[in-house]
Every structure is written in C-alpha cells, then in structure tokens.
Motif scaffolding. Structure first.
Motif, PDB file in Angstrom:
ATOM      1  N   TYR A  90       2.484  17.129 -13.642  1.00 43.51           N
ATOM      2  CA  TYR A  90       2.622  16.407 -12.379  1.00 43.51           C
ATOM      3  C   TYR A  90       1.259  16.099 -11.745  1.00 43.51           C
ATOM      4  O   TYR A  90       0.884  16.663 -10.717  1.00 43.51           O
ATOM      5  CB  TYR A  90       3.465  17.211 -11.390  1.00 43.51           C
ATOM      6  N   PRO A  91       0.462  15.190 -12.336  1.00 46.13           N
ATOM      7  CA  PRO A  91      -0.861  14.882 -11.763  1.00 46.13           C
ATOM      8  C   PRO A  91      -0.732  14.177 -10.404  1.00 46.13           C
ATOM      9  O   PRO A  91       0.168  13.378 -10.186  1.00 46.13           O
ATOM     10  CB  PRO A  91      -1.477  13.943 -12.800  1.00 46.13           C
ATOM     11  N   LEU A  92      -1.675  14.525  -9.491  1.00 44.59           N
ATOM     12  CA  LEU A  92      -1.697  13.936  -8.153  1.00 44.59           C
ATOM     13  C   LEU A  92      -3.069  13.337  -7.876  1.00 44.59           C
ATOM     14  O   LEU A  92      -4.073  13.805  -8.435  1.00 44.59           O
ATOM     15  CB  LEU A  92      -1.406  15.010  -7.094  1.00 44.59           C
ATOM     16  N   PRO A  93      -3.142  12.322  -7.019  1.00 47.30           N
ATOM     17  CA  PRO A  93      -4.451  11.837  -6.587  1.00 47.30           C
ATOM     18  C   PRO A  93      -5.278  13.000  -6.050  1.00 47.30           C
ATOM     19  O   PRO A  93      -4.826  13.771  -5.212  1.00 47.30           O
ATOM     20  CB  PRO A  93      -4.106  10.827  -5.490  1.00 47.30           C
ATOM     21  N   GLY A  94      -6.502  13.135  -6.580  1.00 47.00           N
ATOM     22  CA  GLY A  94      -7.363  14.271  -6.254  1.00 47.00           C
ATOM     23  C   GLY A  94      -7.545  15.193  -7.445  1.00 47.00           C
ATOM     24  O   GLY A  94      -8.531  15.916  -7.524  1.00 47.00           O
ATOM     25  N   ASP A  95      -6.584  15.210  -8.376  1.00 47.23           N
ATOM     26  CA  ASP A  95      -6.727  15.993  -9.606  1.00 47.23           C
ATOM     27  C   ASP A  95      -7.669  15.288 -10.570  1.00 47.23           C
ATOM     28  O   ASP A  95      -7.744  14.053 -10.593  1.00 47.23           O
ATOM     29  CB  ASP A  95      -5.366  16.153 -10.299  1.00 47.23           C
ATOM     30  N   GLU A  96      -8.358  16.080 -11.414  1.00 46.23           N
ATOM     31  CA  GLU A  96      -9.076  15.495 -12.535  1.00 46.23           C
ATOM     32  C   GLU A  96      -8.046  15.116 -13.595  1.00 46.23           C
ATOM     33  O   GLU A  96      -7.180  15.932 -13.940  1.00 46.23           O
ATOM     34  CB  GLU A  96     -10.084  16.500 -13.107  1.00 46.23           C
ATOM     35  N   ILE A  97      -8.117  13.909 -14.098  1.00 47.16           N
ATOM     36  CA  ILE A  97      -7.064  13.405 -14.992  1.00 47.16           C
ATOM     37  C   ILE A  97      -7.663  12.751 -16.231  1.00 47.16           C
ATOM     38  O   ILE A  97      -8.842  12.402 -16.267  1.00 47.16           O
ATOM     39  CB  ILE A  97      -6.161  12.380 -14.267  1.00 47.16           C
ATOM     40  N   ARG A  98      -6.833  12.615 -17.221  1.00 41.62           N
ATOM     41  CA  ARG A  98      -7.138  11.833 -18.411  1.00 41.62           C
ATOM     42  C   ARG A  98      -5.825  11.240 -18.913  1.00 41.62           C
ATOM     43  O   ARG A  98      -4.744  11.693 -18.542  1.00 41.62           O
ATOM     44  CB  ARG A  98      -7.802  12.682 -19.492  1.00 41.62           C
ATOM     45  N   GLY A  99      -5.918  10.210 -19.755  1.00 46.16           N
ATOM     46  CA  GLY A  99      -4.716   9.515 -20.210  1.00 46.16           C
ATOM     47  C   GLY A  99      -4.507   9.668 -21.699  1.00 46.16           C
ATOM     48  O   GLY A  99      -5.461   9.618 -22.485  1.00 46.16           O
ATOM     49  N   ASN A 100      -3.250   9.860 -22.069  1.00 43.52           N
ATOM     50  CA  ASN A 100      -2.884   9.914 -23.480  1.00 43.52           C
ATOM     51  C   ASN A 100      -2.197   8.608 -23.844  1.00 43.52           C
ATOM     52  O   ASN A 100      -1.224   8.204 -23.200  1.00 43.52           O
ATOM     53  CB  ASN A 100      -1.945  11.093 -23.736  1.00 43.52           C
ATOM     54  N   VAL A 101      -2.710   7.906 -24.854  1.00 45.22           N
ATOM     55  CA  VAL A 101      -2.124   6.633 -25.264  1.00 45.22           C
ATOM     56  C   VAL A 101      -0.856   6.922 -26.055  1.00 45.22           C
ATOM     57  O   VAL A 101      -0.889   7.608 -27.076  1.00 45.22           O
ATOM     58  CB  VAL A 101      -3.120   5.825 -26.122  1.00 45.22           C
ATOM     59  N   SER A 102       0.260   6.416 -25.563  1.00 45.57           N
ATOM     60  CA  SER A 102       1.562   6.665 -26.192  1.00 45.57           C
ATOM     61  C   SER A 102       2.224   5.333 -26.484  1.00 45.57           C
ATOM     62  O   SER A 102       2.384   4.505 -25.578  1.00 45.57           O
ATOM     63  CB  SER A 102       2.447   7.497 -25.263  1.00 45.57           C
ATOM     64  N   VAL A 103       2.616   5.113 -27.745  1.00 45.38           N
ATOM     65  CA  VAL A 103       3.225   3.850 -28.138  1.00 45.38           C
ATOM     66  C   VAL A 103       4.525   3.646 -27.369  1.00 45.38           C
ATOM     67  O   VAL A 103       5.390   4.512 -27.352  1.00 45.38           O
ATOM     68  CB  VAL A 103       3.494   3.819 -29.655  1.00 45.38           C
ATOM     69  N   GLY A 104       4.653   2.483 -26.730  1.00 43.18           N
ATOM     70  CA  GLY A 104       5.862   2.152 -25.991  1.00 43.18           C
ATOM     71  C   GLY A 104       5.824   2.591 -24.546  1.00 43.18           C
ATOM     72  O   GLY A 104       6.465   1.992 -23.691  1.00 43.18           O
ATOM     73  N   ARG A 105       5.080   3.665 -24.244  1.00 46.52           N
ATOM     74  CA  ARG A 105       5.008   4.146 -22.862  1.00 46.52           C
ATOM     75  C   ARG A 105       3.720   3.728 -22.185  1.00 46.52           C
ATOM     76  O   ARG A 105       3.543   3.920 -20.993  1.00 46.52           O
ATOM     77  CB  ARG A 105       5.133   5.675 -22.824  1.00 46.52           C
ATOM     78  N   GLY A 106       2.774   3.189 -22.953  1.00 42.44           N
ATOM     79  CA  GLY A 106       1.489   2.827 -22.390  1.00 42.44           C
ATOM     80  C   GLY A 106       0.607   4.053 -22.288  1.00 42.44           C
ATOM     81  O   GLY A 106       0.465   4.824 -23.234  1.00 42.44           O
ATOM     82  N   ILE A 107       0.024   4.288 -21.103  1.00 46.63           N
ATOM     83  CA  ILE A 107      -0.840   5.453 -20.877  1.00 46.63           C
ATOM     84  C   ILE A 107      -0.046   6.495 -20.089  1.00 46.63           C
ATOM     85  O   ILE A 107       0.513   6.191 -19.031  1.00 46.63           O
ATOM     86  CB  ILE A 107      -2.104   5.052 -20.101  1.00 46.63           C
ATOM     87  N   VAL A 108      -0.025   7.715 -20.621  1.00 46.29           N
ATOM     88  CA  VAL A 108       0.619   8.823 -19.922  1.00 46.29           C
ATOM     89  C   VAL A 108      -0.480   9.664 -19.282  1.00 46.29           C
ATOM     90  O   VAL A 108      -1.363  10.179 -19.975  1.00 46.29           O
ATOM     91  CB  VAL A 108       1.466   9.691 -20.883  1.00 46.29           C
ATOM     92  N   VAL A 109      -0.439   9.784 -17.947  1.00 44.89           N
ATOM     93  CA  VAL A 109      -1.495  10.458 -17.195  1.00 44.89           C
ATOM     94  C   VAL A 109      -1.207  11.958 -17.135  1.00 44.89           C
ATOM     95  O   VAL A 109      -0.115  12.380 -16.744  1.00 44.89           O
ATOM     96  CB  VAL A 109      -1.606   9.885 -15.765  1.00 44.89           C
TER      97      VAL A 109
END
Length: 719
Positions: free
Chosen positions: A595-614
């Motif tokens: 459950y990432p929130l604005p203010g968290d350090e984040i990165r994205g996982n590229v997932s086929v069909g879902r786009g970017i999963v944060v």
C-alpha cells in the motif's frame, strides 16, 4: 459369447423400428402431403447420396448413422420446411464426418444446400485450441451462417432435438454436458426464434437428463395434484366454446398441461413450492380475426373470474420473436388456476413455428409473413454489431446473456417503444436509443422522477436520459447493465481509455529513458523512428507507447534502439525517476501488499497487462528481476486518494468499533474494508482497516486520533 449375439439382435430390432419411423419411405409419405413430386425425388436422391457417404458408420446406439439425418429431416418435414432445407438436413454431417468438400456438395445439390451444411458443420481441431474454445468458435460460425440463411439454425435445432431424444445411449457425464448446453443455448434460441414446439421438447428432455430425480418427482406430483386432468380440460373447453359461440365468435378452445420444465422454472423464479404453482393447465382460444381476440377476452372473463394483475397484451406489444397473443389467468373449475392465451389462427401459426412459418407460407403461395424472420435478422445484426469482435469464449457468454428474453417495454419521451431485457437499467435504454447517448448519460427521469442510472425499469415507464458533454462511461455500470450492446460498448470505451492513458504514460517513460541516455527528444519524430519500428516489428509510435505503458516493453531497452543498440542491455537506473502524479489511471496500479502512499520511497515493477505496479522500496513481497524495475518518485503536485492498511490492537469492549470508525471519519478518511480476526490473547482484539488517505501525513493524522482512544494499545501501519 452370448452378449454380442444379444447386442446384435437388439440393435437389429431397434434399426427396424427406426427405419419404420424415420426411414426414407416414412419421410416421403409426409412430404407427399405438401411437396411436389420432383422435389420429393430430389430429397430421395439426397438420401441415396448420404447413405453412400455414411456407409459403415453407426451411432452409439448401434443403428446405421444415416437414420439420424433422416430423423432430423423428418422433424423439419413436420414443420413443413422446403425441400432445400430437408436435403441439407439429410446431408448435414457429410462435410464434417465423411470428408466431402463444400464445393463438391454445391456441384451435386446447389449452393444453398452446401452453405447450410457448411454452416451447421463444426470447425475442425485447431492447434492450441481447447475443446471449449472450439465449441465456442463453432457456435460463432453457426450464428454467422444463420445471419446469411436462417434455415441453418432450423437444421441445427432439429439435429439437437433428435440427439436429445436419443441421449440414453451416452454416458451420464456427456448427457449432462449436452443437456446443460441445450438449456443454456439451443432452447433459448428456439424461443428467440419463436419455434415453440421444438423449444418445449428441448427443455423437457434436457431437464429430464440433467436433473432426473427432480424431473420424476415433479412429474409424479403434478399428476397427483391435478387428478383427472382430462375431465377438467374437457369441461373448460366445452364451457368456453359454448360461451364464445353464443356471442357469435367462431373459435376453437384447446387445453393442455404445462410442460414440466416451465413449472420448475416458475417455482425457481418466484421461489414457490409446487403446491403454490396453481396454473398447471393452459388453454388456447384460436379465433378468426384480430377484433375477436379482445371480444373473446371479455367473454372468458365473464365465464371464469380473472386473477388480478395476470393480464398481458402481447398483440399491442409483440415479443421480440414476433409472438402475439393475449394472456390472462382465471379461476377455473374446482378453484384451479388456469392460464388462457387468445390469438388469431395466423398468430397461432407463428407462435408455434416462429421463423419456420415463413417457408410454410411460401409453400402455400401466400404472402410470406416475414415478421419473425425480420426480427430474427434484426436480433442477429444487433448481436454481431455489439459483440462480433469479442473472443469466442466472450462471444458465447454474451450470447447466453442475450438469449433470455424476459422483456420490459418502455417509452421514449416522444412515445416510441423500446424493448429491453427484464431489470434493464436507464443505461441499457440509453445505449438502445444511440451509443452516443449511452456514453454521455449522467442520470435519468423515469415517469418524470429523477432516478439513478442503476434503477431497474418496469413495463410502461417513460424514460428520459439526462446527458452531459463531459460525461464518460463508468466501469461500475458493468455491474448492472443487462444488454450485450451496453456491456460491449462500455468495455470498448474503457479499453480505448486505457490505451490513451498507456500512450501518455509510455511517451513520458520513453522521454525520460532517452534523456538518461542523452538522446535528444526530436528522435521521436517520424523520420527517425522507421528503423526502430522495423526492429520492434510495430506499426507506429503509438503502438510503442502502448507497449511501454502497459508493461510489455521496458522504456530503457526501447530507448537503446535509438542508439542502434537493440540488445538486452539495461539503461542506467541512476537517471531521473518517473514522477507519479496520481492521475495516470488504468495503466498504473498500486500494490496491495505494501500500500504505497505519497511520501513513501517507491519503485515500479513492469507487469505485462497491468502497466507499472507501484511498490514501496522496502516491500518484502515484491520479487522481480532488477531489469524489471523502474525508478519512481512522487510528483510535488500528486493528487488523488490511496489505500493503506492499519492494524489496531485494543481492549475488547462494547462500542470499540464505533469509536475507532468515528475517529477515522473525523480525520476525513473513509473505510474501504474492516476485518476483526480472532482475539490476540486475553481480552485484546486486533482489527484491520483498509483506509483511503491522501498521503503519509494524512495517515499520521488518522493514527494520532485513534491512539487517543483509551482502550487502544497499539496502532501500526500494515504492509
């Protein structure tokens, strides 16, 4: 050694019986009643041709295979179908089972016969396609052929009816599968096309094979409840006939018992026990002309007391299959509830035979009544316009939904009638009027009262759609729309919307990747992209952006093609991260594990069909190859609400949940889900909430308010 002999004798006896009932001589005797000799000769020639091709083939019941297509032709002869249809019926399996080509068949018996036979034939085995997918694709092929020539479905329905009559020789699992398919598809098609006689028998045979115990119990109980039904039927027939004759109306009154499946359906639909289903007898009053229908209705109501609320006028508002009749229910002799249908002879002819009546009228050299046929073609055209581009499996599911035509009749503000499925919504109505009206609707006035778009419509209501220029279809509409057109249009819009968002996101990601490689942005202009498109085997840059935005391709890898390095190298991840604004929509997903929130350090996982999963950077559940990760950061102007999970451990006491939820609401957060697992030892309890917040700062404010509650021991963020 005894069993094979017994089996051969029983098969021979069965073959003799089948030959007497369904042989070519029996068929010819029926054809002599309505068909000229030269056409009968062509039917006999088709039998000789088919018998030669099917020689050596046998059904699972043991008799020669040719008797099955002859039986199919005999069913259609009972409907007085033309000789082309009967020839196609006799030959309906030759393309599929004997290897003869469609062209050879066309040379022998004409183009129409070949097209009907080809339409009925299933598709062959295709590499990588499951049996269910082949069946679905065969069904789509059948409906496409039916759109060209409606006789295709008549042959298929007769084929299915004879197969249902002879299911006894098959294993139970196959009987159940075929019976379920019959109830879900073929009986509803027969009803949609108005072929009452075939529909009734298909339903009862399928019900008997699918639920044999339920069928036998219902059949026995109905007979016990009705007692001497024949005496009751004769009494009503004689009394009603005499009353009609006394008023100068020439009419025939015919009674019958309701079929078992319709009784069962009424019990399920209205949640009634059998003893409460009183209208087990039905009567048809057949009159000479239209005016007599309404006069006869008054006379029937004078003889037998009508049941309030049980009258339907399907003459003024005919059904989608062309069916017309007056329906009423009365209290008959002995307090038995009886159903009465009143119609003209022509209406009765169409009610029994539906689209088959078209060819019967042609054979009689009368003006062909094309209403059922025109309605069938309209249904098919609407079906393919709405869902023709779906996959085979989606197509068949859409058709199943579309085939159950419990209908309501509603009016436009100008008084035009629109026919919709039962429980249809104003959204269905809007799309039925025009696709653009459906896309722009925001509310509806039903009989002048403002109603929500999910309100089920009822017969006779007037519906006015309120639109907005900026309105768009909502994914939530899929939860309540009933028509295939509305469902497909909404899904199509959402798919296009996702594609637009993917284009915008993909372009942004590619521009950042190019900047990291110090490649100027002008390379994205048309003259520079040709070599890259060729290497990626994509048509244009929009396809490139969609592929990146939906996760099918990585932006750093695509960017390297502009350097002429289209290999598996990965661009350096220390460049500027992609800024998340919260408005990316359907092509950006937020992980439910952390459950990432604005203010968290984040990165994205590229997932086929879902786009970017944060994900949060410290998420323990996110596992992927390093090259699948995209550097992300929150934009300074991030918008929107985000889900997060919190865990509250507290003393278990009355009113605790109410206090916690009040504090959450007081912090301007909404609760999406709450769980209360087993007690965590002693009198403590741990509650889990999924909340909607705007940022980590907003979440901290929520947690502070909950900690003020005296019995709360600990509040932590989940994930």
């Amino acid at each position: 050694m005894e069993l094979p002999v017994i089996h051969r004798i029983s098969t021979a006896l069965r073959t003799q019986r089948v030959a007497r009932e369904f042989g070519i001589e029996a068929l010819s005797r029926v054809l002599e009643e309505y068909m000229p000799e030269e056409q009968i000769a062509e039917v006999r020639r088709a039998h000789e041709f088919g018998a030669r091709l099917h020689a050596g083939q046998a059904r699972s019941s043991g008799e020669p295979y040719i008797y099955h297509p002859l039986a199919v032709a005999r069913i259609l002869a009972g409907l007085r179908l033309d000789h082309v249809t009967l020839i196609a019926a006799i030959l309906h399996d030759v393309i599929e089972d004997t290897g003869i080509s469609r062209d050879s068949l066309a040379l022998e018996f004409g183009k129409d016969v070949a097209e009907i036979v080809d339409g009925v034939s299933k598709i062959g085995k295709i590499e990588g396609m499951t049996r269910a997918e082949r069946q679905a694709e065969s069904f789509r092929k059948l409906l496409l052929a039916m759109a060209q020539d409606l006789r295709v479905i008549l042959v298929k329905l007769a084929d299915r009816l004879h197969n249902m009559r002879t299911l006894g020789s098959m294993e139970s699992a196959k009987r159940r599968r075929i019976s379920r398919e019959t109830l879900e598809i073929y009986a509803p098609i027969a009803q949609r096309l108005g072929i009452h006689t075939i529909r009734i028998e298909l339903e009862d045979l399928a019900f008997e094979n699918l639920y044999p115990k339920r069928y036998s119990v219902l059949e026995r109980t109905v007979k016990e409840q009705m007692g001497d039904t024949q005496k009751l039927i004769r009494e009503v027939e004689q009394k009603a006939s005499a009353a009609l004759k006394a008023e100068g109306i020439g009419a025939s009154v015919v009674g019958r018992e309701k079929n078992i499946y319709s009784v069962y359906q009424k019990m399920r639909r209205k949640k009634l026990r059998l003893l409460k289903v009183m209208d087990l007898l039905g009567f048809r009053v057949i009159v000479g002309k239209l005016d007599d229908c309404y006069r006869a209705l008054g006379i029937v109501h004078h003889v037998y007391k009508p049941v309030p609320g049980e009258f339907d006028d399907y003459i003024a508002n005919s059904k989608s299959n062309g069916y017309q009749s007056l329906h009423t229910a009365c209290i008959g002799p002995g307090g038995h509830k009886i159903e009465v249908q009143i119609r003209t002879r022509e209406m009765h002819h169409i009610a029994e035979n539906g689209i088959a009546a078209h060819w019967q009228y042609k054979l009689g050299d009368r003006n062909a009544n094309t209403a059922p046929q025109a309605r069938a073609r309209e249904w098919l055209n609407n079906l393919f316009d709405s869902i023709g581009g779906s996959s085979s499996m989606d197509f068949i599911e859409h058709v199943k939904v579309d085939l159950f035509p419990d209908e309501v009749y509603v009016f436009t503000p100008k008084g035009q009638i629109r026919r919709l499925p039962k429980n249809a919504s104003p959204v269905d109505f809007a799309y039925a009027v025009h696709s653009e009206l459906g896309e722009r609707c925001v509310a509806a006035r039903v009989d002048g009262v403002l109603e929500s778009l999910s309100t089920p419509l009822r017969n006779g209501q007037t519906v006015e759609i309120i639109t907005s220029r900026h309105a768009r279809p909502n994914a939530a509409w899929l939860n309540f729309v009933k028509t295939a057109k509305a469902r497909t249009s909404i899904r199509s819009f959402l798919k296009d919307q996702k594609e637009d968002e993917a284009i915008r996101l993909g372009r942004r990601m590619l521009e950042i990747a190019l900047r990291d490689l110090k490649i100027p942005p002008h390379v994205l202009k048309d003259e520079s992209t040709a070599p890259v498109l060729h290497a990626l085997q994509l048509k244009d840059m929009e396809e490139v952006y969609v592929a990146i935005g939906t996760g099918e391709r990585l932006a750093p890898l695509v960017a390297r093609y502009f350097l002429g390095e289209g290999d598996n190298s990965v661009a350096s991840a220390d460049g500027r991260p992609l800024a998340i604004e919260g408005t990316e929509g359907l092509v950006l997903d937020y992980a439910r594990c952390c459950y990432p929130l604005p203010g968290d350090e984040i990165r994205g996982n590229v997932s086929v069909g879902r786009g970017i999963v944060v994900h949060r950077v410290d998420c323990r559940q996110a596992k992927a190859r390093p090259q699948d990760w995209v550097p992300l950061a929150w934009s300074e102007n991030v918008l929107g609400d985000y889900f997060t999970e919190i865990r509250v451990k507290a003393e278990n006491r009355r009113g605790l949940l109410a206090e916690v939820t009040a504090e959450i609401a007081g912090a301007e957060s909404s609760i999406e889900n709450v769980q209360m697992p087993d007690r965590a030892g002693g009198e403590a309890i741990e509650m889990r909430f999924v909340l909607s917040v705007k940022s980590r700062i907003h979440l901290a404010r929520v947690l502070r308010r909950i900690r003020r509650i005296g019995s709360v021991e600990r509040v932590t963020r989940g994930g």
